[in-house]
Design an enzyme around this catalytic site. Sequence first.
Site, PDB file in Angstrom:
ATOM      1  N   LYS A  53      27.939  56.237  30.517  1.00  0.00           N
ATOM      2  CA  LYS A  53      27.562  56.552  29.420  1.00  0.00           C
ATOM      3  C   LYS A  53      27.430  58.192  29.216  1.00  0.00           C
ATOM      4  CE  LYS A  53      25.408  52.468  28.107  1.00  0.00           C
ATOM      5  NZ  LYS A  53      24.014  51.788  28.030  1.00  0.00           N
ATOM      6  N   GLN A  97      17.678  52.131  28.701  1.00  0.00           N
ATOM      7  CA  GLN A  97      18.643  51.074  29.459  1.00  0.00           C
ATOM      8  C   GLN A  97      17.840  49.615  29.505  1.00  0.00           C
ATOM      9  OE1 GLN A  97      22.289  51.593  29.987  1.00  0.00           O
ATOM     10  NE2 GLN A  97      21.812  49.439  30.640  1.00  0.00           N
ATOM     11  N   ASP A 120      21.455  52.155  19.765  1.00  0.00           N
ATOM     12  CA  ASP A 120      21.911  50.993  20.633  1.00  0.00           C
ATOM     13  C   ASP A 120      21.748  49.841  19.145  1.00  0.00           C
ATOM     14  OD1 ASP A 120      22.946  50.829  22.942  1.00  0.00           O
ATOM     15  OD2 ASP A 120      20.635  50.640  23.945  1.00  0.00           O
TER      16      ASP A 120
END
Length: 288
Positions: A53, A97, A120
């Site tokens: 990422k 995460q 997200d």
Amino acid sequence: MSEKLIDGVAIGKEIRSEIKKNVSALIEKGCTPGLAVILVGDNPASRTYVKNKQKSSAEVGIKSELIELPMTVSQQTLLDHIIQLNNDTSIHGILVQLPLPKQIDENIIIQSIDPEKDVDGFHPINVGKMIIGQDSFLSCTPYGIIKLLERTGTEMSGKHAVIVGRSNIVGKPMGQLLLQRDATVTYCHSKTKNLSTLTKQADILIVAIGRANYITDEHVKEGAVVIDVGMNRDANGKLCGDVDFSKAIEKASAITPVPGGVGPMTITMLLKNTLHSAKKYYAQGSCK
Ligand code: NDP
């Protein structure tokens, strides 16, 4: 490459080059998109995802900041970091995460992220807005799959889409996004009876179950478009999907490989969401 293959690497690259141009234009106006990634503990898979990422962010000009916290971190310390990032005007996207260690409640953490920075798309406010069709951050994997379908010219309207898997981050939002595009949607899960009877009705079959090579040609209708979200290791430790690719490709009209299908699109959509967020902050006059 087989003409049946849906090439997520190539499509992802194409979209990332568009993102890069938009990021450059925004930077020229004095606004650098910023993404903060919080990694808790030392899970090797999580570390690899985070590294990818960050690398992809850098490639398109998005500034990324990594906050690494030990496995033993308290929920309050993690919340304190998130609050700080919520208030940081140079940060437009915050990503924690997953999975998180046992002492931390994932729901509390997700809900502590400012919905305006929830790139997200996991915050209940964004999920709710997505369901009623309002502008919101879309969960990156289903959003990426929609882009794959769009860019390969796959008709969604009036088609029967069958989704195997009903997780909050893939299956459930996937069905909603297809519904918005006028598909007729069927959800399947671990309690579904006669799975293959349902999957064989699919014009578009999307599989996100986390079981190596589970879906075979017996589950696929002739001419179906098959999207394999799974990321598993087979008996030899090789990366593979939820779909037995070599069998399903015989029936499918188009199919995503693993690796090189959905995976690259997920990261691409994270970058797109971060850009979208920075643009919104810029429009409000609050992007540093
Ligand atoms: P979850 O474990 O959260 O959910 C799995 C879902 O599959 C559940 O709804 C479960 O049903 C269902 N399921 C499990 N076994 C069966 C079965 N035999 N028949 C029908 N349904 C079944 O997984 P995720 O959605 O998070 O991930 C799914 C896969 O996608 C994983 O391999 C993951 O690594 C991968 N993934 C890949 C991404 C990418 O970018 N390529 C991003 C995210 C995930 P029930 O609800 O009844 O338990």
